[in-house]
Design a protein around this motif. Sequence first.
Motif, PDB file in Angstrom:
ATOM      1  N   LEU A 168       0.834  -1.243  -0.249  1.00 18.02           N
ATOM      2  CA  LEU A 168       0.031  -0.158   0.028  1.00 18.02           C
ATOM      3  C   LEU A 168       0.914   1.372  -0.008  1.00 18.02           C
ATOM      4  N   ASP A 169       2.083   1.266   0.614  1.00 17.47           N
ATOM      5  CA  ASP A 169       2.959   2.393   0.619  1.00 17.47           C
ATOM      6  C   ASP A 169       3.837   2.485  -0.777  1.00 17.47           C
ATOM      7  N   GLY A 170       3.699   1.547  -1.608  1.00 18.18           N
ATOM      8  CA  GLY A 170       4.421   1.496  -2.777  1.00 18.18           C
ATOM      9  C   GLY A 170       5.639   0.912  -2.912  1.00 18.18           C
ATOM     10  N   ARG A 171       6.081   0.194  -1.588  1.00 16.35           N
ATOM     11  CA  ARG A 171       7.389  -0.576  -1.398  1.00 16.35           C
ATOM     12  C   ARG A 171       7.033  -1.880  -1.762  1.00 16.35           C
ATOM     13  N   ASP A 172       8.092  -2.428  -2.221  1.00 13.25           N
ATOM     14  CA  ASP A 172       7.861  -3.875  -2.587  1.00 13.25           C
ATOM     15  C   ASP A 172       7.790  -4.756  -1.193  1.00 13.25           C
ATOM     16  N   GLU A 173       6.600  -5.867  -1.154  1.00 14.60           N
ATOM     17  CA  GLU A 173       6.570  -6.578  -0.208  1.00 14.60           C
ATOM     18  C   GLU A 173       6.728  -8.275  -0.628  1.00 14.60           C
TER      19      GLU A 173
END
Length: 205
Positions: A168-173
């Motif tokens: 949701l924050d745009g960072r890879d998960e």
Amino acid sequence: MATILEKIRNWFFEPLFGSVMLERLTEAERYRNYRQGNQRRQLRVRANQHDDNVVLNFTGLVVDRSVTMLFGKGVEFDLPGEGDTPESEYIEAVWAANNKEIWLQKVAILGGEQGTCYAKIVPDGKVYNGVVYPRLVAIDPALVTIETRPDDIDDVLRYRIEYVIAGLDGRDEAHKQEIERDDGQVEADGSVTGGGVWWIRDYVN
């Protein structure tokens, strides 16, 4: 040739997925590129030189024709017994809810591309004509690893699904799901307690 960003990305995710998984993902991406016609040029093109490479996508042609031969005329399942039964009607409804022809074609293309087909059944995952049915999910084989007994490849111990998506924050998960068989615990007298179930564990980093 991997770019600097790709090398950094692999360095970051290798402790999570392992080098073997990253190698499989790279290999799977190459298979997909070849099926889609994005293939390595055989002739080197120098600066200010005309590109004489001609790419004929026979890989994609083989996959497409194989899928057409399998499912081009549709698939009918004939259950034991004569006439319509509640079981056969239910199965037909499940297929209708999941767009049988489209779903089978999707699974076959993935299998033809990567060599193996995978699917999941999600209970109560689909609503069709006001009734809840299981949802059939096609899984990208590039993301799946199977672990079997070393001496018996038909005895599956564990399935592992691993992938990376943007959060949701745009960072890879990094996501991992392990589906592992529980055979129970062997007691001192040789008896087995527990077991007979599969554990599903989800991890997010």
